[in-house]
Design a protein around this motif. Structure first.
Motif, PDB file in Angstrom:
ATOM      1  N   ILE A 133       7.131   0.183  -5.131  1.00 39.45           N
ATOM      2  CA  ILE A 133       5.962   0.258  -6.010  1.00 39.45           C
ATOM      3  C   ILE A 133       5.923   1.556  -6.808  1.00 39.45           C
ATOM      4  O   ILE A 133       5.073   1.734  -7.674  1.00 39.45           O
ATOM      5  N   ASP A 134       6.834   2.454  -6.520  1.00 38.19           N
ATOM      6  CA  ASP A 134       6.854   3.728  -7.235  1.00 38.19           C
ATOM      7  C   ASP A 134       7.870   3.632  -8.379  1.00 38.19           C
ATOM      8  O   ASP A 134       9.073   3.525  -8.149  1.00 38.19           O
ATOM      9  N   PRO A 187       2.430   3.217 -12.344  1.00 39.51           N
ATOM     10  CA  PRO A 187       1.950   2.047 -11.601  1.00 39.51           C
ATOM     11  C   PRO A 187       2.244   0.737 -12.320  1.00 39.51           C
ATOM     12  O   PRO A 187       2.192   0.655 -13.541  1.00 39.51           O
ATOM     13  N   ARG A 220       9.082   5.656 -10.454  1.00 41.20           N
ATOM     14  CA  ARG A 220      10.129   6.666 -10.514  1.00 41.20           C
ATOM     15  C   ARG A 220      11.296   6.310  -9.596  1.00 41.20           C
ATOM     16  O   ARG A 220      12.462   6.436  -9.970  1.00 41.20           O
ATOM     17  N   PHE A 226       0.720  -2.156 -11.231  1.00 41.29           N
ATOM     18  CA  PHE A 226      -0.430  -3.035 -11.029  1.00 41.29           C
ATOM     19  C   PHE A 226      -1.689  -2.188 -11.052  1.00 41.29           C
ATOM     20  O   PHE A 226      -1.622  -0.958 -10.971  1.00 41.29           O
ATOM     21  N   SER A 227      -2.831  -2.866 -11.186  1.00 42.32           N
ATOM     22  CA  SER A 227      -4.108  -2.181 -11.104  1.00 42.32           C
ATOM     23  C   SER A 227      -4.681  -2.420  -9.706  1.00 42.32           C
ATOM     24  O   SER A 227      -3.950  -2.781  -8.788  1.00 42.32           O
ATOM     25  N   CYS A 228      -5.982  -2.194  -9.556  1.00 47.61           N
ATOM     26  CA  CYS A 228      -6.594  -2.313  -8.229  1.00 47.61           C
ATOM     27  C   CYS A 228      -7.207  -3.705  -8.029  1.00 47.61           C
ATOM     28  O   CYS A 228      -7.202  -4.543  -8.922  1.00 47.61           O
ATOM     29  N   MET A 256       0.855  -1.201   0.000  1.00 48.92           N
ATOM     30  CA  MET A 256       0.000   0.000   0.000  1.00 48.92           C
ATOM     31  C   MET A 256       0.872   1.226   0.000  1.00 48.92           C
ATOM     32  O   MET A 256       1.706   1.387  -0.855  1.00 48.92           O
ATOM     33  N   GLY A 257       0.735   2.052   0.977  1.00 51.08           N
ATOM     34  CA  GLY A 257       1.658   3.167   1.097  1.00 51.08           C
ATOM     35  C   GLY A 257       1.282   4.365   0.269  1.00 51.08           C
ATOM     36  O   GLY A 257       0.109   4.587  -0.022  1.00 51.08           O
ATOM     37  N   GLY A 258       2.298   5.138  -0.081  1.00 55.32           N
ATOM     38  CA  GLY A 258       2.088   6.471  -0.627  1.00 55.32           C
ATOM     39  C   GLY A 258       1.881   6.526  -2.115  1.00 55.32           C
ATOM     40  O   GLY A 258       1.514   5.538  -2.739  1.00 55.32           O
ATOM     41  N   TYR A 259       2.136   7.717  -2.642  1.00 57.56           N
ATOM     42  CA  TYR A 259       1.890   7.988  -4.055  1.00 57.56           C
ATOM     43  C   TYR A 259       2.686   7.072  -4.969  1.00 57.56           C
ATOM     44  O   TYR A 259       3.734   6.539  -4.601  1.00 57.56           O
ATOM     45  N   ILE A 260       2.175   6.926  -6.178  1.00 57.47           N
ATOM     46  CA  ILE A 260       2.801   6.036  -7.158  1.00 57.47           C
ATOM     47  C   ILE A 260       2.879   6.734  -8.507  1.00 57.47           C
ATOM     48  O   ILE A 260       1.887   7.263  -8.996  1.00 57.47           O
ATOM     49  N   GLU A 261       4.062   6.709  -9.098  1.00 53.43           N
ATOM     50  CA  GLU A 261       4.217   7.114 -10.493  1.00 53.43           C
ATOM     51  C   GLU A 261       4.447   5.828 -11.292  1.00 53.43           C
ATOM     52  O   GLU A 261       5.021   4.871 -10.775  1.00 53.43           O
ATOM     53  N   PRO A 264       3.493  -2.518 -16.925  1.00 53.04           N
ATOM     54  CA  PRO A 264       2.736  -2.542 -18.169  1.00 53.04           C
ATOM     55  C   PRO A 264       3.614  -2.780 -19.404  1.00 53.04           C
ATOM     56  O   PRO A 264       4.720  -2.281 -19.480  1.00 53.04           O
TER      57      PRO A 264
END
Ligand code: SF4
Lengths: 456, 492
Positions: free
Chosen positions: A368-369, A8, A371, A10-12, A1-6, A412
């Protein structure tokens, strides 16, 4: 989970709809906003090398397309009528109602609605998969859990020795799931097992799921996804399970894996060894035939390895490329966001199977980010043009920018058509070699010296 | 068309199309009847007993990805954010326009279950600040989402606070998916933000500049408008924030699609005095003529325009004759967005094809300017006559499969990803007409004809797919006579 993602990876959780679609003749009924199903499909299937809608997926997924009135007054009554019509319009063997953020937040109970139809004998179950509950991997786990719980249900198993259920891939979040499952099924049958592969064209569909309680054991080939299903089946049917935290790639790891499985299953050693020996004979015949190329073009073949992908695939691929093809691991970025309590096991598993992890960046990194991954690779490259980056289309851009090579391993993927490609097992190992070595020509014409033309 | 409401740039949100334009997603009849019934808003939306997944306005609001040098923060769980395909598509378009690459600067706040309980405002603040740090953007768009909308996030308060702090426009875009079935409402929402917070009053009028609202398509309009000594100001895709801020300086606003752009065109006219081009979009001969004439009238080039039109007709005529001969007798069906479906219809009739039916994804019963000259359906019916088998539904393959099986067109034209496959699986040669610009202007007609011919000549693959494909619909459904059977319970 966690913070912002550039960028991505994965999807939800609603991507669990793709898990449903991976079962022959199973159909999702999405109870979510009008764009959710399409977004999930676009990322999970289209951006997995253009894996199509298949049977009833893509633009054909049933969806209540929640509107403002449903949000204000609740969407359950509408859903009840809707499911009845879905059953009339569609031709499927199993229907899974999946909730999205709208229905999840307004509190519509998809499981209750499903049970209403199930009581009348319709094959309908519900799964709570609102996007905020987690990512595609979590959505897959939820759907598999609910199928076992609500559809396979409480039955008394009639155990058949030699029968195994396989939990090995999140389709199509693992873009090569189709080819991988085919190879896994092939090698397991090769050592004498009967296989419920559960997903993809090699699965018999819901009859296989109905057969799930009868397995001698469950096999989980992944660090964390699939464990929940195995634990549930153990609790419900008393089925023991074997957990191996990687997807086996190449002969070393595959052979080791098959022996462990055979041991667990109590299979006679003779036929198992015979199968492995034959597979190795074939594999190494091809392998050695690349020696001329490898020797002549050594200067052009990359040597530094960066892997960006989910933990199951990254572990197996790293082991093969390092142990058998001589790559030096420089960075391993695991993008599936495993639960924290699994992360040290994954680290341990990696150092167990990879001969030499070098002095890499804290290997592996859970990130997961996109960037952050790219920044880290850029820093570690130090201007090197000797790297092979296994990852997504985002890593293609990075490779192009830094003068390195890239190959697809994770989502992706928007610039590649994936059909039956697989890097798993024996055949997958060969395919991976072919793709790695062929990739050196993508950067331009090269000579068997040290010269390259057009390298970007 | 009835007079539409004025644009309200003083309000943070633009109304969705169901309310603003009385848009509908279900109709089945003929083009003339649809046009007539729209005049008094007699079409209503229906509650449907069954439907398939649509597209949402949150995704369409993502047109903000295409603004060069801007950043986008999606205040949503991770499923809503989809920048990968866009990142590639945008630079393909940049190459086609001879423009440098641009990066797609998108961050998702990645809302989790606990954020839906405790609120995500802090996360939003952190993410917007991070977007500023990572991308050094000239503006930041903050897109709402279903989840953010339902938990009642005060995006307006956060964005206005951060705009002061960061010193660049921080633009809230209200585009919660559940608020509209008309996905293009999301494009209105992004345009609304641009018009409110980016466009500045004209510093210096540029009398040879024509705003062209379009998607990220090829460069048709530089050469076309060049013939009139005019410059195309392509907005908003691929344009930077500075360029957008100067839309007010143009001589007029044209567009490739009334569905896309009558909202900003009207706003620019009403608030910034930039006249809207009163013509249907430039697809097919007569509409391209009308479009050029109208632009020439506004920019004082009427004589030049007549010369250009005459010489273009002369140049085109032999090409068109050849094309018509090759396509003669082919029966075509169109499945596309509202106004663009009308535009392709107009072109197909110019190409001499047999247009056997049309389905549009939605239908606006009026446009924002309410201009009769820009009403593409009305213009189509007026110039080319009625079209039968004219329906409206938001994709819905289960209906379209029946419609197409029944009509058996020779060629299908689709404009939406994941929809061309319907034709492919029925064995119908199908083209996905993604880039709209390429079909615009006089040459667009020939280029469209060429794509249709290629689809026809390569039809074996479609036929092969059809032989091996099984659709997921029941025998009961396939036996029903009315494809629109389950979409007819009217709602209040
Ligand atoms: S995150 Fe929620 S609103 Fe977004 S696509 Fe997933 S289910 Fe839909």
């Amino acid at each position: 989970m966690g913070g912002y993602i550039e960028q991505p990876r994965f999807s939800c959780a609603l991507a669990g709809q793709q898990t449903v679609l991976a079962i022959p003749r199973a159909l999702p009924v999405v109870h979510a906003g009008p764009g959710c199903s399409g977004k999930v499909f676009a990322f999970s299937a289209t951006n997995a090398g253009f894996q199509g809608e298949g049977y009833g997926g893509g633009g054909a997924v049933s969806s209540t397309n929640t509107g403002e009135t449903d949000v204000v007054f609740g969407g359950e009554p509408k859903l009840e009528r809707f499911v009845g019509n879905a059953l009339r319009v569609l031709d499927g063997d199993l229907f899974v109602i999946l909730s999205g953020c709208t229905s999840g937040l307004i509190g519509d109970d998809v499981v209750r609605v499903a049970q209403q139809y199930a009581r009348d004998g319709h094959p309908v179950i519900g799964a709570e998969t609102p996007g905020f509950r987690g990512n595609s991997y979590v959505g897959h786990e939820i759907v598999v859990h609910e199928i076992i719980d609500q559809f396979v249900g409480d039955v008394t198993p009639a155990v058949r020795p030699g029968l195994v259920n396989v939990f090995a891939s999140v389709p199509p979040q693992n873009p090569f799931w189709r080819g991988d499952l085919a190879e896994i099924k092939r090698v397991l049958e090769g050592i004498g097992l009967q296989v419920n592969i559960l997903f993809g064209a090699g699965s018999a569909g819901i009859s296989e799921w109905r057969d799930l309680p009868n397995a001698q054991f469950n096999l989980v080939l992944s660090p964390w996804v699939g464990l929940d299903a195995a634990e549930l089946a153990e609790k419900k049917y008393g089925t023991p399970y074997l957990h191996l935290p990687f997807l086996p790639i190449g002969p070393e790891l595959t052979g080791k894996t098959l022996r462990t499985i055979a041991d667990f299953a109590g299979l006679p050693a003779g036929p198992v060894e015979e199968f492995i020996a034959h597979e190795e004979l074939v594999f190494y015949d091809y392998f050695v035939s690349t020696a001329d190329f490898v020797a002549d073009y050594r200067n052009m073949i990359p040597s530094e390895l960066y892997v960006v992908g989910d933990s199951a695939y990254a572990l197996g691929a790293t082991a093969f490329l390092v142990n058998e093809l001589g790559f030096v691991p420089e960075g391993i970025y695991l993008t599936d966001d495993p639960p924290e309590n699994r992360q040290s096991d994954i680290r341990q598993a990696l150092s167990d199977i990879v001969a030499d992890l070098g002095d890499g960046d804290p290997v592996p990194r859970f990130e997961i980010d996109g960037r952050a991954i790219q920044d880290s690779i850029r820093t570690r490259l130090h201007g090197s043009t000797k790297a092979l980056i296994l990852g997504s289309t985002w890593e293609d851009y990075l490779a192009r920018e830094t003068g390195n090579l890239s190959l697809h391993l994770s989502l992706p993927i928007t610039n590649d058509v994936v059909i039956d490609r697989s890097y798993a097992g024996y055949r997958g190992g060969l395919r991976l070699m072919e793709d790695v070595y062929t990739s050196i020509f993508k950067a331009g014409d090269i000579a068997d010296t040290t010269l390259t033309r057009n390298k970007q | 068309m009835a007079m539409a409401h004025p644009v309200r740039l003083d309000l943070p949100e633009v109304e969705v199309r169901e309310q603003r334009l009385r848009a509908t997603v279900s109709y089945n009849g003929t083009a003339r009847d649809l046009s007539r019934r729209s005049k008094n808003f007699s079409l209503v939306n229906h509650e449907r007993g069954f439907e398939q997944c649509s597209t949402c306005q949150q995704g369409c609001a993502g047109i903000a990805y295409n603004v060069r040098g801007a950043a986008v923060v999606e205040h949503s769980p991770i499923g809503c954010a989809q920048p990968a395909s866009a990142a590639m598509g945008i630079n393909v378009a940049n190459a086609a326009r001879g423009l440098p690459d641009q990066s797609v600067n998108v961050l998702s706040t990645n809302l989790s279950e606990s954020d839906t309980v405790y609120g995500g405002a802090e996360k939003l603040r952190a993410t917007v600040r991070e977007a500023k740090r990572r991308f050094s953007p000239d503006a930041i768009f903050v897109l709402s989402s279903c989840a953010a909308g339902i938990i009642g996030e005060d995006i307006e308060a956060v964005t206005s606070e951060l705009q002061d702090e960061l010193g660049i426009p921080v633009i809230p875009v209200f585009c919660e998916g559940f608020r509209s079935k008309i996905w293009i409402s999301g494009i209105d929402a992004t345009f609304h933000g641009i018009l409110r917070q980016i466009v500045k009053p004209a510093r210096k009028k540029q009398p040879d500049l024509v705003n062209v609202f379009n998607f990220e398509g090829s460069d048709t309009f530089t050469p076309l408008l060049g013939k009139l000594d005019l410059r195309a100001n392509y907005v908003i895709s691929l344009a930077d924030v500075e360029t957008l801020s100067r839309m007010s300086e143009a001589a007029c606003t044209a567009h490739i699609c009334e569905t896309l752009a009558t909202y900003p065109a009207k706003a620019l006219e009403q608030e910034f005095g930039v006249p809207e081009v009163r013509s249907p979009p430039p697809f097919g001969i007569s509409w391209t003529d009308a479009w050029l004439r109208e632009i020439a009238r506004i920019t004082d080039r009427e004589e030049l325009a007549e010369q250009v039109i005459e010489s273009e007709h002369k140049r085109l005529e032999p090409l068109l004759e050849t094309m018509r001969a090759q396509l003669a007798g082919r029966r075509v069906y169109i499945f596309a967005g509202d106004s663009y479906a009308h535009s392709i219809s107009n072109m197909l009739l110019d190409l001499g094809l047999d247009l056997i039916g049309v389905n549009t994804f939605h239908h606006d019963q009026t446009t924002d300017g309410g201009l009769e000259e820009a009403d593409s359906l009305g213009q189509l019916v007026a110039s080319k006559g009625d079209i039968g088998n004219f329906s409206v539904c938001d994709k819905q393959p289960f209906q379209m499969v029946k419609v197409l099986k029944d009509l058996q067109p020779d060629i299908l034209i689709v404009r939406h990803t994941n929809m061309a496959v319907i034709g492919a699986k029925l064995g119908i040669p199908t083209i996905q007409d993604g880039d709209v610009n390429i079909s615009a202007g006089y040459d667009g007609l020939i280029k469209l004809g060429e794509r249709l011919l290629t689809a026809w000549r390569t039809r074996r693959i479609f036929q092969n797919i059809a032989r091996h494909h099984r659709h997921p619909y029941s025998e009961w459904w396939m036996a029903q006579n009315d494809p629109f059977l389950l979409s007819s319970e009217p709602v209040a």
